[in-house]
Design a protein around this motif. Structure first.
Motif, mmCIF file in Angstrom:
data_model
loop_
_atom_site.group_PDB
_atom_site.id
_atom_site.type_symbol
_atom_site.label_atom_id
_atom_site.label_comp_id
_atom_site.label_asym_id
_atom_site.label_seq_id
_atom_site.Cartn_x
_atom_site.Cartn_y
_atom_site.Cartn_z
ATOM 1 N N GLY A 98 -0.437 59.755 85.262
ATOM 2 C CA GLY A 98 -1.052 58.753 86.123
ATOM 3 C C GLY A 98 -1.442 59.319 87.477
ATOM 4 O O GLY A 98 -2.471 58.956 88.044
ATOM 5 N N SER A 130 -10.181 61.406 83.222
ATOM 6 C CA SER A 130 -9.013 60.705 83.763
ATOM 7 C C SER A 130 -8.494 59.655 82.788
ATOM 8 O O SER A 130 -7.280 59.524 82.595
ATOM 9 C CB SER A 130 -9.362 60.057 85.101
ATOM 10 N N VAL A 132 -6.879 57.019 98.095
ATOM 11 C CA VAL A 132 -6.934 56.778 96.648
ATOM 12 C C VAL A 132 -5.747 57.418 95.957
ATOM 13 O O VAL A 132 -5.076 56.803 95.107
ATOM 14 C CB VAL A 132 -8.256 57.328 96.062
ATOM 15 N N LEU A 140 -9.819 60.476 89.872
ATOM 16 C CA LEU A 140 -10.621 59.344 90.361
ATOM 17 C C LEU A 140 -11.028 59.549 91.820
ATOM 18 O O LEU A 140 -12.132 59.170 92.226
ATOM 19 C CB LEU A 140 -9.824 58.050 90.209
ATOM 20 N N THR A 158 -4.517 61.294 87.044
ATOM 21 C CA THR A 158 -5.629 60.351 86.937
ATOM 22 C C THR A 158 -6.107 59.913 88.320
ATOM 23 O O THR A 158 -7.314 59.838 88.586
ATOM 24 C CB THR A 158 -5.205 59.121 86.122
ATOM 25 N N GLY A 159 -5.171 59.631 89.218
ATOM 26 C CA GLY A 159 -5.541 59.238 90.571
ATOM 27 C C GLY A 159 -6.293 60.328 91.308
ATOM 28 O O GLY A 159 -7.258 60.056 92.021
ATOM 29 N N ARG A 200 -2.337 55.507 96.975
ATOM 30 C CA ARG A 200 -2.112 54.219 96.304
ATOM 31 C C ARG A 200 -1.849 54.393 94.818
ATOM 32 O O ARG A 200 -0.991 53.716 94.249
ATOM 33 C CB ARG A 200 -3.317 53.306 96.523
ATOM 34 N N THR A 201 -2.567 55.323 94.188
ATOM 35 C CA THR A 201 -2.338 55.559 92.761
ATOM 36 C C THR A 201 -0.936 56.092 92.524
ATOM 37 O O THR A 201 -0.223 55.631 91.615
ATOM 38 C CB THR A 201 -3.371 56.557 92.209
ATOM 39 N N THR A 202 -0.508 57.066 93.331
ATOM 40 C CA THR A 202 0.835 57.627 93.183
ATOM 41 C C THR A 202 1.894 56.571 93.434
ATOM 42 O O THR A 202 2.876 56.459 92.679
ATOM 43 C CB THR A 202 1.019 58.803 94.164
ATOM 44 N N ASN A 257 1.679 53.271 93.131
ATOM 45 C CA ASN A 257 1.707 52.288 92.047
ATOM 46 C C ASN A 257 2.293 52.863 90.763
ATOM 47 O O ASN A 257 3.025 52.177 90.032
ATOM 48 C CB ASN A 257 0.298 51.758 91.784
ATOM 49 N N MET A 258 1.971 54.117 90.461
ATOM 50 C CA MET A 258 2.489 54.722 89.237
ATOM 51 C C MET A 258 3.998 54.944 89.312
ATOM 52 O O MET A 258 4.715 54.734 88.334
ATOM 53 C CB MET A 258 1.784 56.056 88.964
#
Length: 281
Positions: A194, A271, A152, A201, A197-198, A155-157, A159-160
Protein backbone atom coordinates in the motif's frame (compact mmCIF):
# COMPACT_ATOMS: atom_id res chain seq x y z
CA UNK A 1 -49.20 -3.71 -6.55
CA UNK A 2 -48.79 -1.71 -3.35
CA UNK A 3 -48.86 2.05 -4.20
CA UNK A 4 -45.92 2.73 -1.88
CA UNK A 5 -43.87 -0.02 -3.52
CA UNK A 6 -44.88 1.25 -7.00
CA UNK A 7 -43.71 4.76 -6.10
CA UNK A 8 -40.40 3.49 -4.74
CA UNK A 9 -39.86 1.35 -7.84
CA UNK A 10 -40.59 4.34 -10.08
CA UNK A 11 -38.13 6.54 -8.17
CA UNK A 12 -35.54 3.76 -8.32
CA UNK A 13 -35.89 3.49 -12.09
CA UNK A 14 -35.71 7.26 -12.51
CA UNK A 15 -32.57 7.40 -10.38
CA UNK A 16 -30.96 4.57 -12.33
CA UNK A 17 -31.84 6.21 -15.64
CA UNK A 18 -30.33 9.54 -14.55
CA UNK A 19 -27.20 7.76 -13.26
CA UNK A 20 -26.72 5.86 -16.51
CA UNK A 21 -27.28 9.06 -18.51
CA UNK A 22 -24.70 10.96 -16.45
CA UNK A 23 -22.22 8.09 -16.79
CA UNK A 24 -22.80 7.92 -20.53
CA UNK A 25 -22.18 11.65 -20.97
CA UNK A 26 -18.94 11.38 -18.98
CA UNK A 27 -17.77 8.33 -20.93
CA UNK A 28 -18.57 9.94 -24.28
CA UNK A 29 -16.56 13.04 -23.34
CA UNK A 30 -13.67 10.90 -22.08
CA UNK A 31 -13.64 8.69 -25.18
CA UNK A 32 -13.78 11.77 -27.39
CA UNK A 33 -10.74 13.25 -25.63
CA UNK A 34 -8.83 9.95 -25.73
CA UNK A 35 -9.65 9.35 -29.39
CA UNK A 36 -8.44 12.83 -30.35
CA UNK A 37 -5.28 12.35 -28.27
CA UNK A 38 -4.56 8.94 -29.80
CA UNK A 39 -5.14 10.05 -33.39
CA UNK A 40 -3.10 13.24 -33.20
CA UNK A 41 -0.56 11.92 -30.71
CA UNK A 42 0.35 8.74 -32.57
CA UNK A 43 0.79 10.65 -35.80
CA UNK A 44 3.45 12.78 -34.08
CA UNK A 45 5.36 9.87 -32.52
CA UNK A 46 8.63 9.05 -34.29
CA UNK A 47 12.24 8.28 -33.45
CA UNK A 48 13.32 11.92 -33.75
CA UNK A 49 11.03 12.80 -30.86
CA UNK A 50 13.36 10.90 -28.52
CA UNK A 51 16.67 11.78 -30.21
CA UNK A 52 16.32 15.47 -31.19
CA UNK A 53 15.88 18.53 -29.01
CA UNK A 54 13.01 20.99 -29.30
CA UNK A 55 13.20 23.08 -32.49
CA UNK A 56 13.62 26.84 -32.74
CA UNK A 57 10.70 28.96 -33.88
CA UNK A 58 10.01 28.65 -37.60
CA UNK A 59 12.22 25.59 -38.16
CA UNK A 60 10.94 22.21 -39.28
CA UNK A 61 11.27 18.87 -37.51
CA UNK A 62 12.62 18.68 -34.00
CA UNK A 63 11.89 16.44 -31.04
CA UNK A 64 11.41 16.38 -27.30
CA UNK A 65 14.65 14.82 -26.05
CA UNK A 66 15.58 17.68 -23.74
CA UNK A 67 12.05 17.88 -22.34
CA UNK A 68 11.85 14.12 -21.72
CA UNK A 69 15.23 14.05 -19.97
CA UNK A 70 14.36 17.15 -17.94
CA UNK A 71 11.07 15.65 -16.79
CA UNK A 72 12.75 12.37 -15.82
CA UNK A 73 15.43 14.17 -13.82
CA UNK A 74 13.07 16.49 -11.96
CA UNK A 75 10.47 13.81 -11.22
CA UNK A 76 13.25 11.42 -10.17
CA UNK A 77 14.80 13.90 -7.72
CA UNK A 78 11.36 14.86 -6.39
CA UNK A 79 10.51 11.18 -5.81
CA UNK A 80 13.88 10.55 -4.13
CA UNK A 81 13.23 13.46 -1.74
CA UNK A 82 9.51 12.97 -1.08
CA UNK A 83 9.45 9.19 -0.56
CA UNK A 84 11.46 8.89 2.69
CA UNK A 85 10.02 12.12 4.11
CA UNK A 86 6.45 11.08 3.30
CA UNK A 87 6.82 7.53 4.62
CA UNK A 88 8.49 8.59 7.88
CA UNK A 89 5.95 11.39 8.44
CA UNK A 90 3.06 9.01 7.73
CA UNK A 91 4.52 6.47 10.16
CA UNK A 92 4.82 9.17 12.83
CA UNK A 93 1.20 10.21 12.32
CA UNK A 94 -0.03 6.61 12.55
CA UNK A 95 1.96 5.94 15.72
CA UNK A 96 1.58 9.20 17.60
CA UNK A 97 -1.28 10.92 15.77
CA UNK A 98 -3.69 10.60 18.68
CA UNK A 99 -1.19 11.51 21.40
CA UNK A 100 0.75 14.50 20.09
CA UNK A 101 -0.40 18.00 19.19
CA UNK A 102 2.51 18.18 16.75
CA UNK A 103 1.10 15.15 14.93
CA UNK A 104 -2.33 16.78 14.75
CA UNK A 105 -0.77 19.95 13.36
CA UNK A 106 1.19 17.89 10.84
CA UNK A 107 -1.97 16.14 9.69
CA UNK A 108 -3.73 19.50 9.32
CA UNK A 109 -0.87 20.98 7.27
CA UNK A 110 -0.80 17.83 5.12
CA UNK A 111 -4.51 18.14 4.38
CA UNK A 112 -4.05 21.82 3.46
CA UNK A 113 -1.18 20.98 1.10
CA UNK A 114 -3.23 18.22 -0.52
CA UNK A 115 -5.93 20.71 -1.47
CA UNK A 116 -3.62 23.62 -2.30
CA UNK A 117 -3.44 24.57 -6.01
CA UNK A 118 -0.13 23.56 -7.55
CA UNK A 119 0.43 27.07 -8.87
CA UNK A 120 0.48 28.36 -5.28
CA UNK A 121 3.20 25.86 -4.41
CA UNK A 122 5.13 26.98 -7.50
CA UNK A 123 4.89 30.62 -6.40
CA UNK A 124 6.02 29.67 -2.90
CA UNK A 125 9.13 27.89 -4.23
CA UNK A 126 9.80 30.83 -6.56
CA UNK A 127 9.77 33.25 -3.63
CA UNK A 128 11.75 30.91 -1.38
CA UNK A 129 14.34 29.54 -3.83
CA UNK A 130 14.32 31.12 -7.29
CA UNK A 131 14.12 34.72 -6.16
CA UNK A 132 16.88 34.12 -3.61
CA UNK A 133 19.18 32.29 -6.04
CA UNK A 134 18.35 34.79 -8.84
CA UNK A 135 17.91 32.04 -11.46
CA UNK A 136 15.55 29.25 -12.45
CA UNK A 137 16.75 25.68 -12.00
CA UNK A 138 15.82 22.02 -12.14
CA UNK A 139 16.37 21.79 -8.39
CA UNK A 140 13.67 24.40 -7.83
CA UNK A 141 11.32 22.42 -10.06
CA UNK A 142 12.10 19.23 -8.14
CA UNK A 143 11.44 21.02 -4.85
CA UNK A 144 8.04 22.19 -6.05
CA UNK A 145 7.13 18.71 -7.27
CA UNK A 146 8.35 17.16 -4.00
CA UNK A 147 6.08 19.50 -2.01
CA UNK A 148 3.16 18.24 -4.09
CA UNK A 149 4.13 14.57 -3.72
CA UNK A 150 4.90 14.53 0.02
CA UNK A 151 1.29 15.00 1.24
CA UNK A 152 0.08 12.17 -1.02
CA UNK A 153 2.68 9.77 0.40
CA UNK A 154 2.02 10.92 3.97
CA UNK A 155 -1.73 10.38 3.82
CA UNK A 156 -1.44 7.06 2.01
CA UNK A 157 1.11 5.74 4.52
CA UNK A 158 -0.94 7.00 7.46
CA UNK A 159 -4.14 5.38 6.19
CA UNK A 160 -2.47 2.09 5.29
CA UNK A 161 -0.76 1.74 8.67
CA UNK A 162 -4.10 2.11 10.42
CA UNK A 163 -5.26 -1.07 8.65
CA UNK A 164 -2.72 -3.26 10.45
CA UNK A 165 -4.54 -5.51 12.97
CA UNK A 166 -3.98 -4.63 16.63
CA UNK A 167 -3.37 -8.30 17.41
CA UNK A 168 -0.21 -8.22 15.28
CA UNK A 169 1.08 -5.18 17.15
CA UNK A 170 0.18 -6.64 20.56
CA UNK A 171 2.06 -9.82 19.72
CA UNK A 172 5.17 -7.80 18.85
CA UNK A 173 4.90 -5.75 22.06
CA UNK A 174 4.44 -8.93 24.08
CA UNK A 175 7.80 -10.17 22.79
CA UNK A 176 9.44 -7.03 24.17
CA UNK A 177 9.98 -5.13 20.91
CA UNK A 178 10.24 -1.35 21.34
CA UNK A 179 7.61 0.84 19.72
CA UNK A 180 9.89 2.31 17.05
CA UNK A 181 11.00 -1.14 15.97
CA UNK A 182 7.44 -2.41 15.80
CA UNK A 183 6.50 0.59 13.64
CA UNK A 184 9.35 0.18 11.17
CA UNK A 185 9.86 -3.59 10.99
CA UNK A 186 6.39 -4.98 11.73
CA UNK A 187 3.72 -2.42 10.99
CA UNK A 188 5.33 -0.78 7.96
CA UNK A 189 6.41 -4.09 6.45
CA UNK A 190 2.85 -5.44 6.68
CA UNK A 191 1.53 -2.67 4.42
CA UNK A 192 4.52 -2.15 2.14
CA UNK A 193 2.41 -2.79 -0.95
CA UNK A 194 0.00 0.00 0.00
CA UNK A 195 2.88 2.37 0.73
CA UNK A 196 4.45 1.60 -2.66
CA UNK A 197 1.06 2.30 -4.22
CA UNK A 198 0.99 5.71 -2.55
CA UNK A 199 4.45 6.53 -3.89
CA UNK A 200 3.45 5.51 -7.43
CA UNK A 201 0.28 7.58 -7.23
CA UNK A 202 2.33 10.57 -6.06
CA UNK A 203 4.68 10.13 -9.02
CA UNK A 204 1.69 9.94 -11.36
CA UNK A 205 0.34 13.14 -9.79
CA UNK A 206 3.51 15.19 -10.32
CA UNK A 207 4.36 13.84 -13.79
CA UNK A 208 1.86 16.08 -15.53
CA UNK A 209 2.20 19.21 -13.37
CA UNK A 210 2.83 22.35 -15.40
CA UNK A 211 2.11 25.43 -13.30
CA UNK A 212 4.79 24.95 -10.60
CA UNK A 213 7.46 24.27 -13.22
CA UNK A 214 6.73 27.54 -15.02
CA UNK A 215 7.70 29.41 -11.83
CA UNK A 216 10.69 27.25 -10.94
CA UNK A 217 12.41 25.36 -13.77
CA UNK A 218 10.94 27.61 -16.50
CA UNK A 219 12.12 26.01 -19.77
CA UNK A 220 15.21 25.45 -21.90
CA UNK A 221 15.31 25.03 -25.65
CA UNK A 222 18.64 23.21 -25.46
CA UNK A 223 19.60 19.92 -23.90
CA UNK A 224 20.91 20.24 -20.34
CA UNK A 225 21.41 17.74 -17.54
CA UNK A 226 22.59 20.46 -15.15
CA UNK A 227 19.94 20.66 -12.44
CA UNK A 228 21.24 24.07 -11.36
CA UNK A 229 20.13 25.67 -14.64
CA UNK A 230 16.78 26.31 -16.26
CA UNK A 231 15.49 22.99 -17.56
CA UNK A 232 12.92 21.85 -20.09
CA UNK A 233 10.06 19.54 -19.10
CA UNK A 234 7.30 17.85 -21.06
CA UNK A 235 4.41 19.75 -19.40
CA UNK A 236 6.07 23.15 -19.91
CA UNK A 237 6.99 22.39 -23.54
CA UNK A 238 3.46 21.16 -24.21
CA UNK A 239 2.04 24.36 -22.75
CA UNK A 240 4.30 26.47 -24.98
CA UNK A 241 3.96 24.45 -28.18
CA UNK A 242 0.19 23.91 -27.99
CA UNK A 243 -0.44 27.66 -28.28
CA UNK A 244 2.13 28.29 -31.02
CA UNK A 245 1.32 29.11 -34.69
CA UNK A 246 3.77 26.47 -36.00
CA UNK A 247 2.37 23.13 -37.14
CA UNK A 248 5.41 21.07 -36.09
CA UNK A 249 5.30 22.61 -32.61
CA UNK A 250 1.63 21.68 -32.23
CA UNK A 251 2.38 18.15 -33.46
CA UNK A 252 5.12 17.81 -30.86
CA UNK A 253 2.70 19.06 -28.20
CA UNK A 254 0.27 16.27 -29.13
CA UNK A 255 3.08 13.72 -29.04
CA UNK A 256 4.19 14.96 -25.61
CA UNK A 257 0.61 14.83 -24.33
CA UNK A 258 0.37 11.20 -25.43
CA UNK A 259 3.64 10.34 -23.67
CA UNK A 260 2.51 11.96 -20.42
CA UNK A 261 -0.91 10.32 -20.60
CA UNK A 262 0.52 6.85 -21.15
CA UNK A 263 3.11 7.40 -18.41
CA UNK A 264 0.45 8.33 -15.87
CA UNK A 265 -1.77 5.46 -17.05
CA UNK A 266 1.09 2.98 -16.69
CA UNK A 267 1.87 4.20 -13.16
CA UNK A 268 -1.78 3.93 -12.12
CA UNK A 269 -2.08 0.41 -13.55
CA UNK A 270 1.17 -0.59 -11.85
CA UNK A 271 0.03 0.78 -8.49
CA UNK A 272 -3.31 -1.01 -8.68
CA UNK A 273 -1.64 -4.25 -9.74
CA UNK A 274 0.86 -4.12 -6.91
CA UNK A 275 -1.85 -3.30 -4.38
CA UNK A 276 -4.20 -6.03 -5.64
CA UNK A 277 -1.55 -8.76 -5.60
CA UNK A 278 0.38 -8.00 -2.44
CA UNK A 279 -1.94 -6.20 -0.06
CA UNK A 280 -2.27 -7.96 3.32
CA UNK A 281 -5.57 -9.62 4.15
Amino acid sequence: MNPVYRKRLFMHRVGMALSVAAMSIGLIALLWILATLLIKGFSAINLNMFLVDTPAAGTEGGGLRNAIVGSLLMVGVATFVSTPIGILAGTYLAEYGEESKLAQLTRFVTDVMLSAPSIVIGMFVWALYVDTAKHFSGYAGSLALALIAIPVVVRTTDNMLKLVPNSLLEAAYALGAPRWKVALTIRLRAVKAGVVTGVLLAVARITGETAPLLFTALNNQFFSADMNRAMASLPAVMNQFAMSPFDNWRDLAWGGALLVTFSVLALNILSRTVFAQKAPK
